[in-house]
Design an enzyme around this catalytic site. Structure first.
Site, PDB file in Angstrom:
ATOM      1  N   HIS A 353       0.816  -1.207   0.000  1.00  0.00           N
ATOM      2  CA  HIS A 353       0.000   0.000   0.000  1.00  0.00           C
ATOM      3  C   HIS A 353       0.857   1.268   0.000  1.00  0.00           C
ATOM      4  CE1 HIS A 353      -3.548   2.489   0.812  1.00  0.00           C
ATOM      5  NE2 HIS A 353      -2.747   3.176   1.610  1.00  0.00           N
ATOM      6  N   HIS A 371       3.263   6.153  -2.250  1.00  0.00           N
ATOM      7  CA  HIS A 371       3.952   7.311  -1.703  1.00  0.00           C
ATOM      8  C   HIS A 371       5.476   7.223  -1.820  1.00  0.00           C
ATOM      9  CE1 HIS A 371       0.240   8.900  -0.071  1.00  0.00           C
ATOM     10  NE2 HIS A 371      -0.031   7.727   0.429  1.00  0.00           N
ATOM     11  N   LYS A 418      -4.749  10.376  -9.321  1.00  0.00           N
ATOM     12  CA  LYS A 418      -4.539  10.570  -7.890  1.00  0.00           C
ATOM     13  C   LYS A 418      -4.429  12.078  -7.691  1.00  0.00           C
ATOM     14  CE  LYS A 418      -1.946   9.059  -3.825  1.00  0.00           C
ATOM     15  NZ  LYS A 418      -3.110   8.504  -3.109  1.00  0.00           N
TER      16      LYS A 418
END
Length: 476
Positions: A353, A371, A418
């Site tokens: 994730h 990220h 995103k």
């Protein structure tokens, strides 16, 4: 005399017959020319427009040619003459090519993603070998997106899309030695232990202040890259989160030194990124080789200063055992053990994730997680990421540039937007793992800390005894 009159009468009759014949021939020729003009005029109109006369500037243009041109104008309703018609033809040609471009743009985003914006980067990605998977799970997902992009290019009638981004040569990643990471951990070669003396021991101030401890991790990140020397980024133009325009003329990364992938922790980290199916809710299957890659990665980063500091810090807090093997087991459990997300068991992990990214499948598809800057670089190099620009910082005047190492950006991944994402650029894998692990054990949901020149909020969401998500948010 009678003979002469008879001869003259015969002559007149023959002459009259010749005149009549010539008249008949001329009539047939005239009718034939008219019919030819009619047929060609109808063909001209049926083919989508009247054609300019190649000899329109000639004063000696034939009557039949003028007749055909006039007829075509009448049938088509164009009474503006050759110059006007030629202008209309050119305008229509531009409109046709523009419609083709619009069609290509519209079709570019339609591959079963409701409400998602079409990607504005139609370049064909060149896969340099990174991401190869034994059962093709990851590749099949991405290949759908890439093949769509290629089809749209092929259907563009060799016309260049006007808002196409500048293309660069595909980035090359050398990974010849990565296959060795799949061997049993005991058979692999690791870096030497990092020894930095007493600096590895956390101070009392650091033990009582999370921000100071996080800043110490920043100082201990000996593998952090230097902007302009190890890599170059182009932030493009800024935007607000709700704005949908693409504000970047090209990718975020201009180049990255090949030496980066020779760093042991970097290359081991990158070798893990293709072990996952990005579809949220799909059960993950971890092979024995992939498990060995995970164990070897934890072993490699445990030899670095940030992870050693993390171990001593948590040990001082009484949160982990002093045994190094047990500590590495804790790290394996925290980052790589699978758990359910999106209604399916064993479909996600903290590593997948936070660092790899996932695509939520319920309702509108959205990018979740993702990220890590290395993952961003590699996916952008393959044409799967389309950088859209940076998000304006909270404080006016704090505009990011090529030296900035904390970015808030907007991008598309496989055509899915995103809207806002934050990432630390150029930091080492061991630093990020240590930072996020420390905030998970010691911090709360919001952890405002100092990282070198940056004031950052490390947002940490727990998922039972696991990391649900963790990422940096710029406080500037």
């Amino acid at each position: 005399m009678g003979i002469k009159l008879e001869h003259r009468a015969d002559t007149q009759l023959f002459s009259g017959s010749r005149k009549h014949a010539r008249t008949q021939a001329h009539w047939y020729l005239s009718r034939s020319a008219e019919m030819e003009g009619l047929i060609k005029g109808l063909i001209d109109v049926a083919l989508g427009g009247h054609r300019e006369d190649q000899n329109q500037d000639s004063d000696q243009q034939s009557r039949d040619e003028r007749s055909r041109s006039t007829w075509a104008e009448v049938v088509s309703g164009d009474q503006d003459g050759d110059e006007g018609r030629g202008s209309d033809d050119r305008q229509g040609y531009r409109r046709t090519s523009w419609n083709e471009e619009e069609k290509s743009e519209n079709e570019h985003g339609r591959w079963g993603i409701p409400e998602s914006r079409p990607s504005r980067r139609p370049q064909v990605a060149v896969d340099q070998g990174y991401g190869t998977h034994e059962d093709g799970r990851r590749q099949n997902y991405h290949q759908t997106f890439l093949s769509r992009k290629e089809d749209n290019q092929d259907n563009n009638d060799n016309w260049e899309t006007v808002d196409r981004k500048h293309q660069r040569q595909p980035h090359k990643v050398h990974m010849d030695h990565w296959h060795g990471y799949k061997q049993p951990p005991t058979e692999q070669e690791y870096s030497n232990e990092v020894e930095i003396g007493s600096g590895i021991e956390p101070t009392e101030e650091e033990l009582s202040n999370l921000s100071q401890a996080c800043n110490k991790l920043w100082e201990l990140d000996l593998n952090r890259l230097i902007p302009g020397k190890d890599y170059q980024i182009d932030c493009g133009e800024g935007k607000k989160v709700y704005q949908k325009e693409d504000m970047a003329q090209g990718g975020l990364f201009s180049w990255l030194s090949e030496d980066v992938f020779r760093k042991p922790t970097y290359s081991r980290f990158c070798s893990l990124l293709d072990n996952y199916n990005p579809n949220g809710g799909c059960k993950e299957v971890v092979t024995s080789e992939e498990r060995q890659e995970q164990v070897a990665f934890i072993e490699e980063i445990s030899r670095t200063a940030p992870i050693k500091y993390l171990h001593k810090y948590l040990l001082s807090k009484g949160m982990v055992s002093g045994d190094r093997q047990e500590f590495k087991g804790v790290m394996m459990h925290l980052w790589f053990d699978l758990y359910g997300r999106g209604g399916a068991s064993s479909s996600s992990s903290a590593f997948e994730h936070v660092f790899v990214g996932e695509i939520k499948q319920r309702g509108e598809e959205v990018v979740s997680g993702f990220h890590n800057w290395l993952q961003f670089y590699l996916e952008e190099a393959k044409g799967r990421v389309d950088y859209q620009g940076y998000i304006f910082p909270r404080r006016r005047g704090e505009i990011p540039d090529s030296e900035t190492q904390l970015l808030t950006i907007q991008f598309e991944w496989n055509g899915i937007l995103k809207s806002v994402s934050s990432t630390l650029v150029g930091v080492s894998p061991e630093f990020e793992v240590a930072l996020y692990t420390l905030c998970y054990f010691v911090g709360r949901e919001d952890n405002r800390v100092q990282l070198g020149p940056y004031i950052v909020n490390i947002k940490c969401y727990r998922f039972g005894d696991r990391i649900g998500s963790v990422f940096p948010i710029s406080e500037c």
